[in-house]
Write an enzyme that holds these catalytic residues in place. Structure first.
Site, PDB file in Angstrom:
ATOM      1  N   ARG A  27     -13.025  -5.920  -1.442  1.00 51.55           N
ATOM      2  CA  ARG A  27     -12.369  -5.601  -0.169  1.00 51.55           C
ATOM      3  C   ARG A  27     -10.927  -6.099  -0.110  1.00 51.55           C
ATOM      4  O   ARG A  27     -10.192  -5.782   0.822  1.00 51.55           O
ATOM      5  CB  ARG A  27     -13.146  -6.224   0.989  1.00 51.55           C
ATOM      6  CG  ARG A  27     -14.587  -5.768   1.080  1.00 51.55           C
ATOM      7  CD  ARG A  27     -15.285  -6.460   2.217  1.00 51.55           C
ATOM      8  NE  ARG A  27     -14.749  -6.038   3.493  1.00 51.55           N
ATOM      9  CZ  ARG A  27     -15.142  -4.978   4.170  1.00 51.55           C
ATOM     10  NH1 ARG A  27     -16.103  -4.222   3.688  1.00 51.55           N
ATOM     11  NH2 ARG A  27     -14.598  -4.663   5.318  1.00 51.55           N
ATOM     12  N   GLY A 102      -9.011  -7.220   9.883  1.00 52.17           N
ATOM     13  CA  GLY A 102      -8.541  -6.233  10.848  1.00 52.17           C
ATOM     14  C   GLY A 102      -7.079  -6.473  11.177  1.00 52.17           C
ATOM     15  O   GLY A 102      -6.387  -7.208  10.470  1.00 52.17           O
ATOM     16  N   GLU A 494      -4.427   4.688 -10.032  1.00 47.30           N
ATOM     17  CA  GLU A 494      -4.837   3.459  -9.356  1.00 47.30           C
ATOM     18  C   GLU A 494      -5.253   2.343 -10.298  1.00 47.30           C
ATOM     19  O   GLU A 494      -5.092   1.171  -9.939  1.00 47.30           O
ATOM     20  CB  GLU A 494      -5.894   3.722  -8.275  1.00 47.30           C
ATOM     21  CG  GLU A 494      -7.151   4.385  -8.738  1.00 47.30           C
ATOM     22  CD  GLU A 494      -8.103   4.674  -7.569  1.00 47.30           C
ATOM     23  OE1 GLU A 494      -8.950   5.552  -7.726  1.00 47.30           O
ATOM     24  OE2 GLU A 494      -8.006   4.012  -6.529  1.00 47.30           O
ATOM     25  N   HIS A 510       6.239  26.682 -10.329  1.00 46.08           N
ATOM     26  CA  HIS A 510       7.177  26.617  -9.200  1.00 46.08           C
ATOM     27  C   HIS A 510       7.843  25.240  -9.104  1.00 46.08           C
ATOM     28  O   HIS A 510       8.321  24.871  -8.046  1.00 46.08           O
ATOM     29  CB  HIS A 510       6.445  26.961  -7.899  1.00 46.08           C
ATOM     30  CG  HIS A 510       5.846  28.329  -7.912  1.00 46.08           C
ATOM     31  ND1 HIS A 510       6.604  29.470  -7.813  1.00 46.08           N
ATOM     32  CD2 HIS A 510       4.564  28.744  -8.080  1.00 46.08           C
ATOM     33  CE1 HIS A 510       5.819  30.534  -7.894  1.00 46.08           C
ATOM     34  NE2 HIS A 510       4.571  30.115  -8.063  1.00 46.08           N
ATOM     35  N   LYS A 609     -11.137  -1.709  -1.447  1.00 46.15           N
ATOM     36  CA  LYS A 609     -12.081  -0.603  -1.432  1.00 46.15           C
ATOM     37  C   LYS A 609     -12.345  -0.070  -0.027  1.00 46.15           C
ATOM     38  O   LYS A 609     -12.582   1.107   0.168  1.00 46.15           O
ATOM     39  CB  LYS A 609     -13.396  -1.076  -2.054  1.00 46.15           C
ATOM     40  CG  LYS A 609     -14.334   0.068  -2.297  1.00 46.15           C
ATOM     41  CD  LYS A 609     -15.159  -0.118  -3.500  1.00 46.15           C
ATOM     42  CE  LYS A 609     -15.926   1.134  -3.816  1.00 46.15           C
ATOM     43  NZ  LYS A 609     -15.089   2.151  -4.461  1.00 46.15           N
TER      44      LYS A 609
HETATM   45  C1  F6R Z   1     -10.002   5.841  -4.828  1.00 46.81           C
HETATM   46  C2  F6R Z   1     -10.670   5.309  -3.662  1.00 46.81           C
HETATM   47  C3  F6R Z   1     -10.032   5.514  -2.331  1.00 46.81           C
HETATM   48  C4  F6R Z   1     -11.103   5.827  -1.277  1.00 46.81           C
HETATM   49  C5  F6R Z   1     -10.466   5.876   0.115  1.00 46.81           C
HETATM   50  C6  F6R Z   1     -11.479   6.260   1.181  1.00 46.81           C
HETATM   51  O1  F6R Z   1     -10.703   5.574  -5.988  1.00 46.81           O
HETATM   52  O2  F6R Z   1     -11.702   4.711  -3.759  1.00 46.81           O
HETATM   53  O3  F6R Z   1      -9.075   6.514  -2.374  1.00 46.81           O
HETATM   54  O4  F6R Z   1     -11.704   7.039  -1.591  1.00 46.81           O
HETATM   55  O5  F6R Z   1      -9.942   4.626   0.425  1.00 46.81           O
HETATM   56  O6  F6R Z   1     -12.533   5.354   1.231  1.00 46.81           O
HETATM   57  P1  F6R Z   1     -13.908   5.735   1.870  1.00 46.81           P
HETATM   58  O7  F6R Z   1     -14.530   6.787   1.055  1.00 46.81           O
HETATM   59  O8  F6R Z   1     -14.702   4.463   1.870  1.00 46.81           O
HETATM   60  O9  F6R Z   1     -13.621   6.216   3.260  1.00 46.81           O
END
Ligand code: F6R
Length: 614
Positions: A27, A102, A494, A510, A609
């Site tokens: 996270r 948050g 990434e 293009h 994540k």
């Molecule tokens: C890329 C990745 C991010 C998530 C994005 C949305 O590998 O993991 O682009 O896809 O942050 O996250 P979720 O799916 O949890 O809403």
């Protein structure tokens, strides 16, 4: 973003918190810290910039004796990653400590007011403002910590999950949430608190997901009380976790990402189980069957998502349009929410999110609900906010995804979107029974076919050496392979920090065609589908300009194999299922390139994540 852990009980507090932080490191991991109420009655805070392992090294010679504590792993929003900005934060008198996930949007106004009352701030964070505000209210109003937290939160605008400790009250943790997740684990004479259930799954399977606007008072001696901001007591709804500890470990793989890539035959099997029946001839998606009228009456489908989930959503558009003949639009949730969107009550809005907690996607759901649309969620994390905020939905059932770069969740999302499209087509009669059966049967073979693709891993590892030092990549695809190109490029960016761009192959001429040379690899996704002849031309156009081509082709392809510099062959599938098959070699390619470059693939820089802030 940011992970919170808390523990109150007779176990080894520090060990439980640190282990929990490691589980939540996906996270955010730019700094970490713990606050422990020591046997001397003081709160000791140990915190440091960097990953949780840095914190462990920092704590090695400290006195960590305690029976209650809170901890945090951070993804910076207010204030750069530093020792000072790391959580937990103290109130100025050291009486309370807080961790927060948050963003407090009105923190500046609150900070200015507190400064006028004589408070001094030591960090740049919005969290310290909350700590000082709670303590200021507690002292001014001579009230309990619980009451002070409640009054403070009433003044706060923004998102939060918090845990608060008080020096003189080592038998209590106060926790609250608004738009950021928090779950309480109920053990035998002990309580756990975390941003998700992974930190405590080996200690207890019983837990309570805190709801928005709720405050929990966790007291030693098996007492848990939940109230709302108006002090009205809420019912305690205990959930039993289905998660197992082995799902949270690397199981012999060097990285979670590689484990998750290799898990895909199993995760896809789990995703399909019970949903494709009668040897592929019938598709059962309960969330659709229970709301048939909504899908029969839908004039349009709007898909909202972010990142990789948005790429799955784009594939959802191709699938739904093809199979169900419904107009579909796909929106980035972050754009949708501020675009004054036109949503009709006959629209079905599909929100896709692995974590089920992405702030922008949650906001998009609220807008769609307000406009009267039927909102359907696709998520992985059971009990997360998106399944709770939507009217119906479907889990992808791929198990916890810990690697920050999404892999098995992407293929799970695409699988579910395929099944949803088939289920709606079945309902609306837009595909014949033969057509449904043909795809349904192929779906059942997908896990085995993905297994075959994984056998390419050694070859891809060798190929990756050729590409490791490229500075830019172009990924091209058409039709169903276009979103795969976008996803392939995102994966590379990434985790390896190489610039990569995904493009519709025909659009290349293009603009991006100007970039093509030997130095920039072009990855072309070109399975045998109805656009095959077209993409052959695109491959030739790249080759004619001296491009260095890696093509993903169908087994037995001889045409592209003769033009491209390198090819990877994947099994033949009905066109709508090719994305699941072709995305796997691209996941492996990114993984090996990042490894060759010595990058931390499970925790790429700056990423987290679960994006619970805007
Ligand atoms: C890329 C990745 C991010 C998530 C994005 C949305 O590998 O993991 O682009 O896809 O942050 O996250 P979720 O799916 O949890 O809403």
């Amino acid at each position: 973003m940011c992970g919170i852990v808390g523990y109150l009980g007779e176990g080894n507090v520090y060990d439980i918190l640190i282990k929990g932080l490691h589980r939540l490191e996906y996270r955010g991991y730019d700094s970490a810290g713990v606050a422990l109420v020591g046997k001397d009655g003081r709160i000791n805070i140990f915190k440091t910039k960097g990953k949780v392992s840095n914190l462990e090294a920092f704590c090695a010679d400290k006195n960590l004796d305690s029976s209650v504590g809170i901890a945090h792993t951070r993804w910076a929003t207010h204030g750069e990653p530093s020792d000072t900005n790391a959580h937990p934060h103290f109130s100025e008198d050291g009486n309370i400590a807080i961790v927060h996930n948050g963003t407090i949007e009105n923190y500046k106004v609150l900070k200015d007011a507190l400064e006028q009352h004589g408070c001094t701030f030591h960090s740049e964070t919005d969290t310290e403002v909350l700590a000082q505000l709670i303590e200021y209210i507690r002292l001014t109003n001579k009230c309990s910590l619980l009451s002070a937290v409640r009054q403070a939160l009433k003044q706060v605008v923004g998102a939060y999950a918090i845990a608060v400790l008080e020096k003189d009250n080592p038998d209590t943790i106060i926790a609250a949430r608004q738009s950021s997740p928090l779950v309480i684990g109920i053990g035998d004479g002990e309580f756990f608190l975390a941003s998700d259930a992974t930190p405590f799954v080996e200690y207890t399977k019983e837990c309570v997901y805190l709801k928005d606007g709720e405050i929990a008072e966790i007291r030693r001696g098996e007492s848990l009380k939940i109230t709302n901001l108006d002090n009205v007591e809420a019912e305690i709804d205990v959930t039993t976790l289905k998660m197992s500890i082995s799902q949270l470990e690397k199981g012999g793989y060097p990285h979670f990402m590689l484990k998750e890539i290799f898990e895909q035959p199993d995760t896809l099997r789990d995703c399909i189980r019970g949903r494709v029946v009668d040897r592929g001839s019938r598709i059962i998606i309960n969330g659709i069957n229970d709301h048939k009228d909504k899908f029969l009456g839908a004039k349009r489908i709007v898909i909202v998502a972010c990142g990789t989930s948005w790429h799955a959503g784009l594939l959802g558009k191709y699938l739904l349009q093809d199979m169900c003949r419904i107009p579909v639009v796909v929106e980035y949730a972050s754009e949708f929410r501020y675009s004054n969107p036109v949503i009709d009550k006959d629209d079905v809005v599909i929100a896709i999110s692995q974590s089920g907690e992405t702030a922008d996607t949650l906001a998009a759901i609220q807008i769609a609900k307000k406009a009267g649309a039927f909102v359907f969620g696709i998520s992985n994390v059971v009990g997360s906010s998106i399944p709770r905020e939507t009217y119906a939905g479907c889990y992808i059932h791929v198990g916890p995804e810990i690697g920050v770069a999404s892999t098995k969740a992407f293929t799970g999302q695409v699988m579910v979107l395929t099944l949803i499209s088939l289920a709606i087509a079945q309902l609306r009669g837009t595909l014949t029974q033969d057509e449904i059966e043909q795809v349904g049967k192929a779906v059942l073979k997908i896990p085995t076919y993905v297994q075959r693709v994984l056998e390419l891993a050694d070859r891809i590892e060798r190929l990756s050496l050729i590409f490791t030092y490229a500075r830019n990549f172009l990924y091209l695809g058409r039709g169903y392979s276009y979103p795969v190109a976008l996803e392939g490029a995102l994966k590379l960016k990434e985790i390896s920090y190489i610039h990569a761009e995904g493009y519709p192959a025909a659009e290349m001429k293009h603009g991006p065609i100007a970039l093509i040379d030997q130095e920039m690899p072009t990855v072309i996704i070109a399975p045998k589908d109805h656009l095959y002849e077209k993409i052959v031309s695109n491959v030739q156009q790249v080759k004619a300009r001296g491009g260095n081509i890696l093509a993903i082709v169908t087994e037995g392809d001889t045409v592209i194999s003769n033009i491209a510099d390198h090819v990877l062959e994947v099994p033949e599938m009905p066109e709508c299922l090719t994305p699941i098959i072709t995305s796997v070699p691209l996941q492996l390619l990114s993984y090996y390139i990042a490894i060759n470059k010595g990058k931390d693939v499970d925790m790429p820089r700056n990423l987290a994540k679960s994006v619970t802030v805007e």
